[in-house]
Design an enzyme around this catalytic site. Structure first.
Site, PDB file in Angstrom:
ATOM      1  N   SER A 157       0.809  -1.210   0.000  1.00  0.00           N
ATOM      2  CA  SER A 157       0.000   0.000   0.000  1.00  0.00           C
ATOM      3  C   SER A 157       0.844   1.263   0.000  1.00  0.00           C
ATOM      4  CB  SER A 157      -0.929   0.000   1.211  1.00  0.00           C
ATOM      5  OG  SER A 157      -0.184   0.242   2.374  1.00  0.00           O
ATOM      6  N   LYS A 214       0.505   4.493   6.898  1.00  0.00           N
ATOM      7  CA  LYS A 214      -0.070   5.355   5.859  1.00  0.00           C
ATOM      8  C   LYS A 214       0.582   6.726   5.908  1.00  0.00           C
ATOM      9  CE  LYS A 214      -3.123   2.411   4.404  1.00  0.00           C
ATOM     10  NZ  LYS A 214      -2.171   1.337   4.340  1.00  0.00           N
TER      11      LYS A 214
END
Lengths: 692, 405
Positions: free
Chosen positions: A34, A81
């Protein structure tokens, strides 16, 4: 009760350790894709990051930080993230139930760099700051990840190797030595060399990501040579989007000025152009265009269509790509929205893994394919016209006529790649090569660089610098000084007017001429059938390499190695580019455009790969392959020259006259092809090895 | 001389070979092939296929039967039984060591005696499946084949194996039972009898239309034995014993000049010329490479072992492992190529009656074997170099050929 010393130490150590991990930080392995490409660009070699808990003790996070959160959906899962928005920011969501929202107090908006492959705020919504557990401040392992490029950074005519590492160190190698080392740049994701200032000299563009400095911002850092020290110096720093993956310097809208193209990890391609104030030192990159792709970007490359229009090819997963056309005329009329994006699937995505990452390389010099031959007969049609319209170029045009083929090794080596590509397409190769030949200088500041000079407003003090060139090129080059206007005749009106105001800067003639030729050419060929564009190549991580021309696959081949880098290099010296594909395990394929292949096994896993013409000794550059390994070593193979891609048997009859052929026929007598071949073999052996 | 050679092909070996692990398969009717064995059972054949515009190298692993797992290949040799067609006999010596026993075999692969007759489909793959085994009571070294001239002028080919038992053994086919067995070497090769040393290299050169031969043997102990034999009565007419202080891995007898037969179809109306002058004694040289340096003895039939020339420069590149005689510059005179452990091939050419080091080329690994053969079937020979890592095929740049002529 006595407790053994060892157990006592352990009993004391465990709480201290837990306390340390909870308050200061710890090292964790990154899993998943990701955050590609910032983290885990190659899944087989996972990254380890240091998660700093101390840094977030007052929830003090900034946009651009990479943070760890406890997953709001699966509480025992930790996610990593990037912070996109903080409280009060209005964010443009992607796939969330609300298309834009303001982040409430105490929340933040987090997204993964690898858009579409990330469980982030676009799914969860704004995330409470309380869930943020740590900030990733350092990549502990691998020690560094590099950007590589070969080009002439110091404008001395010799190509250097530039290496940017994740530690923010920039190394410039010149010849066999380390020429300069610049530190403290943060995570360098990409480097590029090109004339970004559009003043005829190369500059180095470093995309870096200052992850652990105070201001925590992402910086586009452009360095350029300083005349006094002879070394590189930072001349411009500018913030650009945080997730830049690729940088390319090229003229994409055919206005003669170079643009900087950024490929971002969130499927966006942006273009920028340097806009300067009165003096060179100040100015900035102004965003021109933004294009959105449907998928994650592999690479971005420049490709000229058959009529010479530059386009951008953006590799997309599954062996597909987007073609972006950016026409300068459109740009002028409609400021920003001049995009024309085509999604090309090439019609072969049947058995392929749809998500496999793809590389692309455009503008391969086709050499002796029909593409060139369709153009060459047309040259006489327009050359005389050229001559009559601007006598001052007569010299040049004739020179151009004499040499029939464009694209020699000698002239290429002095330019950064994008510039050459454009020029050689316009057949300016002839001109530049002739200069080298006539003046016996290999080392020169490419006259064609002036071609990348201003046209549309971003004019910067080119005169001063080009004046220096003229001193170096006494003679022929000077003659061309006093021309400018005629060459703009075929330009659009507003172009012409703009340049009129600049016409005391007489140095752009070279490019103008090419532009004009190009236009002439276009006029001619557009009336007939459209000429073919240059071929381009695609490669996927699962090992498909294909050569494509005008969206038609010329050939495709499957190899059993994971291709992660695709480059071009002319290793045979025959004007046509070979495709160099490198796999993670070091297997390197050199393919020509007829699909002949030569393999080379580099003995170590490769982290980064590039090719180019590197000057090991000043003045002479040679085709080189550069491998960056996982052991902090860079291997540069120079003089990578192959006499030919294939092995052919001796064919003595090739140069025979007809009577010689007759004699040979009599000698051999009547026989079958097989017999004839045997007899030829015997005869050759006798003639070569026997004593007569 | 080396600069005009280009790398035509390279293929790696799964495991390393040795100085005995490369041989060539030549046939007049089909393309020439190269056989390379690696220690751990893999045997590769390499040949070139003619495509319309270029040559495609084909390297494939040949699966020879009866090579048990765990066996190691020591040496490989091959010859063509047929003068016109393709009828290969391939010999492979293997050794299999288990905890208490060592088994050693000579495997001889030929095509089937009856069903292969005149059959176009008989390929090298079929040959590889047809094995005759000879168990050896000694560890084999060099596997060599030579012609055994007989009174009735039929020429039989026999195998010679040098063994760890300080002898050289002759393996001969029994024509009737089609079985290979050892026969007494004393009867046919009296000069090889009672050597009392481990021969590392055997070389036999017939001249004077098989009426005489020169036999040279280089031994592990440094002994070199050279004999001239009159074939009529099988008597040793001359013999020399030399002793070096290093092992001698290569001894090669070579003529001063090469004779290439004029193709029969030229001047078909006139009588075919003899390609080898029969009467006069040829000028034969011997190159002896011990591991430290190489020595050439010139014109041994006339001068004996008196005119020796040390190839200066051969000591500069570690120990010499192999030697090859090739007319690499196509001047009709032979050059000496030495392959060294120092990863180099050294080329010595005779210029002004002196052997001079004219070229050297560096390779990726120690050079085990060199061969000079026409693998591309165009009449020009290619230089093939077996190194520890793989096989290099070097082709002469065609543009240089015209400068030679």
């Amino acid at each position: 009760m006595r407790i053994p010393r060892f157990i006592r130490n352990v009993l004391i150590g465990i709480p201290i350790g837990i306390a340390f991990c909870d308050t200061v930080g710890y090292v964790a392995k990154v899993e998943g894709i990701s955050m590609q490409p910032a983290l885990n660009p190659d899944l087989r070699y996972p990254d380890y990051v240091f998660l700093n808990r101390w840094a977030i003790r007052n929830q003090d996070i900034q946009r651009g930080d990479i943070v760890c959160i406890t997953s709001p959906k699966v509480p025992d899962q930790t996610l990593i993230k990037r912070v996109v928005g903080l409280a009060g920011d209005i964010v443009d969501t992607r796939g969330y139930k609300i298309s834009a929202l303001q982040i409430p107090e105490g929340y933040c908006w987090l997204e993964g760099d690898h858009v579409g492959h990330s469980m982030d705020s676009n799914i969860f919504g704004p995330i409470s700051l309380g869930l943020v557990t740590a900030k990733a401040t350092h990549i502990v392992w691998p020690p560094n990840r590099h950007g590589l490029t070969i080009g002439d950074v110091d404008n001395d005519g010799d190509n250097e190797l530039v290496v940017g590492t994740t530690e923010g160190e920039l190394y410039i190698f010149k010849g066999s030595e380390l020429w300069q080392k610049i530190t403290g740049l943060g995570l360098i994701t990409s480097v590029a060399i090109g004339d970004i200032f559009n003043y005829g000299r190369n500059a180095l563009v470093v995309i870096c990501d200052i992850i652990n400095s105070q201001n925590l911002e992402h910086i586009d850092n452009i360095t350029e040579i300083n005349e006094l020290s002879g070394k590189m110096e930072c001349v411009h720093v500018q913030r650009i989007p945080t997730n830049t993956k690729i940088v390319l310097i090229a003229d994409v809208d055919k206005d003669g000025a170079n643009e900087m193209i950024l490929g971002l990890t969130d499927r966006v391609v942006r273009s920028y152009r340097w806009s300067s104030n009165a003096d060179l030192e100040t100015g900035k990159l102004i965003g021109l265009n933004k294009w959105e792709c449907t998928n994650q970007i592999g690479t971005v490359t420049l490709q000229h269509t058959g009529d010479g229009t530059p386009t951008l090819l953006v590799a997309q997963p599954g062996g597909t790509f987007m073609r972006i056309k950016c026409n300068s005329a459109d740009c002028h009329s409609k400021d920003t929205s001049c995009e024309a994006v085509d999604y090309q699937t090439l019609g072969i995505s049947r058995m392929r893994n749809q998500n496999i990452s793809t590389e692309i390389i455009g503008d391969l010099e086709p050499g002796t394919t029909p593409f060139i031959s369709t153009l060459e007969p047309k040259m006489p049609n327009y050359m005389p016209k050229d001559k009559s319209s601007k006598q001052n170029f007569a010299d040049d045009s004739q020179l151009g006529m004499k040499t029939s083929k464009s694209g020699s090794l000698e002239f290429k080596r002095n330019y950064s790649q994008p510039v050459i590509r454009k020029n050689s397409l316009d057949m300016t190769g002839e001109h530049t090569r002739d200069f080298t030949r006539n003046q016996q200088i290999v080392k020169f500041y490419n006259p064609a660089d002036s071609s990348s000079d201003e046209v549309d407003g971003n004019f910067i003090g080119g005169k001063v610098i080009l004046g220096e060139f003229d001193e170096e090129f006494n003679g022929k080059f000077k003659k061309k000084k006093d021309t400018l206007l005629p060459s703009f005749k075929n330009f659009s009106i507003d172009d012409k007017n703009k340049n009129k105001s600049n016409n005391n800067n007489n140095d752009t003639n070279n490019m103008n001429q090419h532009e004009k030729k190009d236009k002439d050419l276009n006029n001619i060929v557009n009336s007939e059938n459209v000429p073919k564009g240059k071929p381009y190549a695609l490669a996927t991580l699962d090992g498909t390499i294909m050569l494509v021309q005008d969206e038609v696959i010329l050939w495709a081949m499957q190899v059993d190695h994971q291709i992660f880098a695709l480059c071009r290099l002319n290793v045979t010296g025959n004007n046509s580019d070979e495709i160099i594909a490198c796999a993670w395990d070091g297997q390197t394929y050199i393919l020509d455009q007829q699909r002949h292949s030569v393999r080379f096994q580099f003995e170590e896993p490769v982290r980064a790969f590039c090719t180019g013409n590197y000057n090991v000794t000043p003045g002479t550059s040679s085709p080189s392959l550069v491998y960056n390994t996982f052991n902090n070593k860079i291997f540069l193979y120079y003089d990578v020259i192959l006499p030919s891609m294939t092995i052919s048997p001796l064919n003595p009859m090739k140069d025979f006259e007809s009577e010689e052929m007759q004699t040979l026929k009599e000698l051999l007598g009547e026989c079958s092809t097989n017999e004839k071949q045997q007899k030829m073999q015997q005869l050759t052996e006798w003639l070569l090895y026997g004593i007569h | 001389m080396m600069s005009n050679l280009i790398d035509a092909h390279w293929f790696p070996l799964a495991s390393q070979g040795n100085i005995y692990s490369m041989t060539k398969l030549c046939s007049p009717s089909s393309s020439n092939k190269l056989l390379v064995a690696s220690l751990k059972r893999k045997i590769y054949s390499c040949e070139y296929h003619q495509m319309t515009e270029f040559l495609r190298p084909m390297v494939k692993e040949l699966l020879f039967t009866y090579i048990p797992s765990g066996a190691e290949i020591i040496s490989i040799d091959a010859y063509n039984k047929s003068d016109t067609g393709e009828s290969f006999v391939i010999g492979i010596t293997i050794m299999k060591t288990s905890t208490d026993t060592i088994e050693r075999y000579l495997n001889i692969y030929t095509e089937g005696a009856i069903d292969g007759e005149g059959d176009e489909g008989s390929s090298i793959e079929a040959t590889a499946q047809n094995c005759l085994m000879v168990e050896l009571s000694y560890t084999p070294y060099h596997l060599y084949h030579t012609v055994l001239p007989q009174q009735n002028f039929t020429r039989e080919v026999v195998w010679l194996i040098s063994g760890s038992d300080y002898k050289i053994h002759m393996i001969r086919e029994d024509k009737l039972s089609h079985v290979y067995s050892e026969s007494s070497i004393e009867k046919y090769f009296p000069e090889l009898h009672d050597l009392q040393a481990i021969a590392l290299w055997i070389n036999i050169y017939y001249y004077d239309n098989y009426k005489r031969r020169v036999t040279a043997v280089g031994c592990e102990c440094g002994l070199v034995k050279i004999s001239v034999i009159n074939m009529m009565d099988l008597q040793v007419s001359q013999s020399w014993l030399l002793r070096y202080d290093k092992p001698v891995p290569s001894v090669i007898i070579f003529p001063h000049q090469n004779f290439v037969c004029k193709p029969a179809f030229i001047n078909a109306n006139t009588k075919a010329e003899k390609c080898i002058p029969e009467d006069d004694i040829p000028k034969l040289n011997i190159v002896i490479s011990s591991t430290s340096n190489a020595v050439v003895f010139e014109n041994i039939l006339e001068h004996g072992m008196k005119r020796d020339v040390i190839l200066s420069g051969s000591e500069s590149s570690d120990c010499v492992l192999c030697c090859c005689i090739a007319d690499i510059n196509m001047d009709g005179q032979n050059e000496i190529l030495l392959g060294t452990y120092g990863q180099e091939v050294l080329i010595f050419a005779l210029t002004n009656n002196a052997w001079e080091l004219t070229a050297r080329k560096l390779f990726d690994a120690p050079v085990h074997s060199i061969s000079y053969m026409d693998i591309t079937n165009d009449g020009i020979k290619e230089l093939i170099v077996l190194t520890q890592q793989g096989v290099h095929i070097l082709q002469v740049l065609h543009m240089y050929i015209f400068t030679y002529i």
